[in-house]
Scaffold this motif. Structure first.
Motif, PDB file in Angstrom:
ATOM      1  N   ARG A  40      -5.551  -4.175  -1.878  1.00  0.00           N
ATOM      2  CA  ARG A  40      -4.830  -2.583  -1.634  1.00  0.00           C
ATOM      3  C   ARG A  40      -5.665  -1.418  -1.748  1.00  0.00           C
ATOM      4  N   SER A  41      -6.972  -1.611  -2.028  1.00  0.00           N
ATOM      5  CA  SER A  41      -7.827  -0.658  -2.276  1.00  0.00           C
ATOM      6  C   SER A  41      -8.092   0.087  -0.952  1.00  0.00           C
ATOM      7  N   GLU A  42      -7.736   1.423  -0.811  1.00  0.00           N
ATOM      8  CA  GLU A  42      -7.858   2.161   0.291  1.00  0.00           C
ATOM      9  C   GLU A  42      -9.135   2.225   0.676  1.00  0.00           C
ATOM     10  N   ARG A  45      -9.808  -1.051   2.555  1.00  0.00           N
ATOM     11  CA  ARG A  45      -9.214  -1.122   3.651  1.00  0.00           C
ATOM     12  C   ARG A  45      -9.994  -0.551   4.892  1.00  0.00           C
ATOM     13  N   GLU A  46     -10.369   0.792   4.594  1.00  0.00           N
ATOM     14  CA  GLU A  46     -11.044   1.637   5.611  1.00  0.00           C
ATOM     15  C   GLU A  46     -12.321   0.842   6.149  1.00  0.00           C
ATOM     16  N   TYR A  69     -10.207   7.804  -2.691  1.00  0.00           N
ATOM     17  CA  TYR A  69      -9.422   8.331  -1.912  1.00  0.00           C
ATOM     18  C   TYR A  69      -8.051   8.363  -2.568  1.00  0.00           C
ATOM     19  N   ASN A  70      -6.847   7.814  -2.278  1.00  0.00           N
ATOM     20  CA  ASN A  70      -5.612   8.214  -3.074  1.00  0.00           C
ATOM     21  C   ASN A  70      -5.600   7.377  -4.234  1.00  0.00           C
ATOM     22  N   ASP A  71      -6.458   6.338  -4.321  1.00  0.00           N
ATOM     23  CA  ASP A  71      -6.511   5.535  -5.480  1.00  0.00           C
ATOM     24  C   ASP A  71      -7.069   6.268  -6.703  1.00  0.00           C
TER      25      ASP A  71
END
Length: 585
Positions: A40-42, A45-46, A69-71
């Motif tokens: 689930r790490s943003e 994913r990127e 990022y949001n994390d």
């Protein structure tokens, strides 16, 4: 010879069936900090979508599993630091390993500090963590110390000295606190060389001087640790390194616990000791890659007349710690905060108080991620699904330890096949359990797939038809249970009343059109190759009072719980990975 760890365990809860969320350090640490599996790490994913269309799922690796990022604000330290009612004093000491390759766009050269002294980069890089939920960051190591380093090495005295200052700061201001302390011991470079050739003055920021000199701890001198190492293992240099790491870690823990006792915070502190992954099959999802040591001491809730050994079917993971922190601290995360972990606090209390009648609801199964592979395990069975079976850990030839490493779908009966050499995925006697795991895996893949249409990620088909198995009680993202009444009166322990977890419906998902070919031979390690086209060929601390005296959670490791365990684990070449501690109030 781990007297301090052994004494700690004798008063602790012991989880014999505990898993790392991932069998490598960075994704494991991401899970501890956030309560989410690294898939689930943003950032992961990127990067995954920059290199693939996402059909193999997020690539969970050391390079990609970073906190950004949001994390950066969707993590436990940040949530506690910014709590409106009880803002916590938060800290990080030791190894981090969660900064990406370009230092989040700053190009400071953080990775250079892994191989040489760079005081400017060291200062800039540690300050990045202030933006991610940490008030205090010191004795900072960006990542693993590289073997080529000649200017510094391991420095647990520095880490402990800074830990003591952090706790002193918190107690002086009467603030609750959370401290994440991650040692570098039991990892390269060679511990015996650090003991012999370096002093506690050497560090990645340069030579320590003035009030930075860590001469205020109760740790033993390095010469005595080295002498004890050579006494226990006079011949084998590989074992000497392992023994030295264990002895030095135990010494550090003993000094830490003594400091906490003298500060009056040891007995009202939730302390969690665990390693970040196993070592025998590091990087692989099998039990000897993902099983970890896990002990917890917290007298206000659990008492101290242990060890309280949980049943083997009480399954926990490193990803649970964030949920535990939220529950015990009484800090409620935002309603949309996603967790894959579950708090086990209530169930542990029930198990201690009523072992004959306790019915745990938290801990039946746990998920694990590595590269494009996913796994589900309980104490009896393990299921592995490789969305892309071409991408498998090959360091140290760990992949050769197992007969079916490169098969896309695997199922093991750990009771009859503890070494995981027989893939029973087609064995009809396990039809119900296999169908349950396949259904859970399909749901998990849909939930974490980075593609716009998550049903397009590669999923298992049902081997024995679409039965309707019972849904497990601990599916990811469910809320934490209500905090139990303490076993020992403790007016300062918070009692949040978060909703009780429910059950999630089992989704049948969208089956792929055909079952991929099963392989038992290592293919070309090409992450973009089509797995269905590969040839088949027969052939591994602190206080819990949010209103006054600071509380902390300590999470660390050590290689052995008792001397007997140490002898047994070293015989099978187990080195648990790096120790780390997490302190929280």
């Amino acid at each position: 010879d781990t007297p301090n760890i052994d004494a700690f365990i004798s008063e602790s809860v012991w989880f014999p069936t505990a898993f790392s969320a991932s069998p490598k350090c960075a994704p494991s640490r991401f899970a501890i900090i956030t309560g989410r599996n690294a898939g689930r790490s943003e950032y992961s994913r990127e990067v995954t979508l920059q290199t693939t269309n996402g059909q193999y799922g997020v690539n969970v690796s050391i390079i990609q599993s970073k906190l950004g990022y949001n994390d950066s604000y969707r993590n436990a330290p940040y949530i506690l630091q910014h709590d409106a009612n009880t803002p916590y004093y938060t800290g990080m000491i030791g190894k981090w390993h969660l900064i990406n390759g370009n230092d989040w766009g700053h190009q400071y050269g953080c990775s250079n500090t892994d191989r040489t002294v760079d005081a400017v980069a060291w200062e800039q890089c540690r300050n990045l963590l202030h933006e991610q939920g940490f008030d205090y960051v010191d004795a900072f190591y960006n990542g693993n110390i590289e073997e080529s380093v000649t200017q510094y090495s391991h420095n647990p005295e520095w880490m402990l000295s800074k830990t003591q200052r952090f706790i002193a700061n918190a107690t002086a201001t009467q603030r609750p606190f959370l401290l994440y302390l991650s040692t570098t011991l039991t990892h390269n470079p060679d511990i015996t060389i650090a003991l012999r050739d370096f002093t506690y003055l050497s560090s990645p920021r340069g030579t320590l001087t003035g009030d930075e000199v860590p001469d205020d701890t109760l740790m033993s001198d390095r010469a005595s640790i080295l002498a004890k190492t050579l006494e226990l293992e006079p011949v084998n240099p590989i074992k000497q390194k392992q023994v030295a790491g264990i002895l030095w870690t135990d010494d550090m823990m003993g000094a830490l616990f003594t400091f906490m006792r003298n500060a009056g915070v040891y007995d009202n502190t939730l302390i969690v000791l665990q390693n970040d992954h196993n070592f025998v099959s590091k990087g692989l999802l099998y039990q000897l890659g993902s099983r970890i040591l896990h002990w917890v001491r917290y007298p206000p809730l659990f008492g101290d007349n242990g060890p309280y050994v949980m049943p083997e079917d009480f399954v926990v993971s490193s990803v649970d710690l964030a949920a535990v922190i939220f529950e015990v601290s009484g800090v409620t995360p935002p309603s949309d905060y996603i967790t894959d972990g579950r708090s086990w606090v209530s169930d542990v209390v029930q198990q201690i108080q009523n072992p004959e009648t306790a019915t745990p609801t938290c801990c039946d199964y746990r998920f694990m991620d590595m590269y494009n592979s996913r796994s589900i395990s309980n104490n009896r069975y393990q299921y592995i699904w490789r969305l892309n079976p071409n991408l498998v850990e090959t360091d140290n030839n760990f992949d050769s330890y197992y007969a079916h490493t490169y098969e896309q779908e695997q199922f093991y009966d750990l009771l009859t096949d503890p070494n995981q050499q027989t893939n029973s995925i087609l064995d009809s006697q396990y039809a119900e359990q296999i169908t349950l795991f396949q259904s859970m895996m399909r749901d998990y893949i849909i939930d974490t797939c980075p593609m716009p249409d998550p049903t397009q990620c590669i999923m298992p088909v049902f081997t024995f038809g679409t039965m309707s198995p019972t849904t497990p009680t601990d599916a990811p993202t469910t809320p934490s249970p209500t905090t139990p009444s303490p076993t020992t009166p403790s007016p300062t322990t918070p009692s949040p009343t978060t909703p009780s977890p429910g059950t999630e419906p089992v989704s049948t998902g969208t089956p792929i059109t055909s079952e991929p070919a099963r392989r038992t031979r290592r293919p070309t390690n090409d992450p973009t190759a089509d797995p269905t086209s590969q040839p088949t060929e027969d052939l591994a601390t602190a206080t819990m009072d949010p209103t006054a005296a600071p509380t902390d959670i300590a999470s660390d490791y050590t290689c052995a719980s008792t001397i007997d365990w140490y002898q047994e684990w070293t015989r099978v070449r187990v080195d648990p990975g790096e120790p780390y501690f997490t302190y929280k109030s």
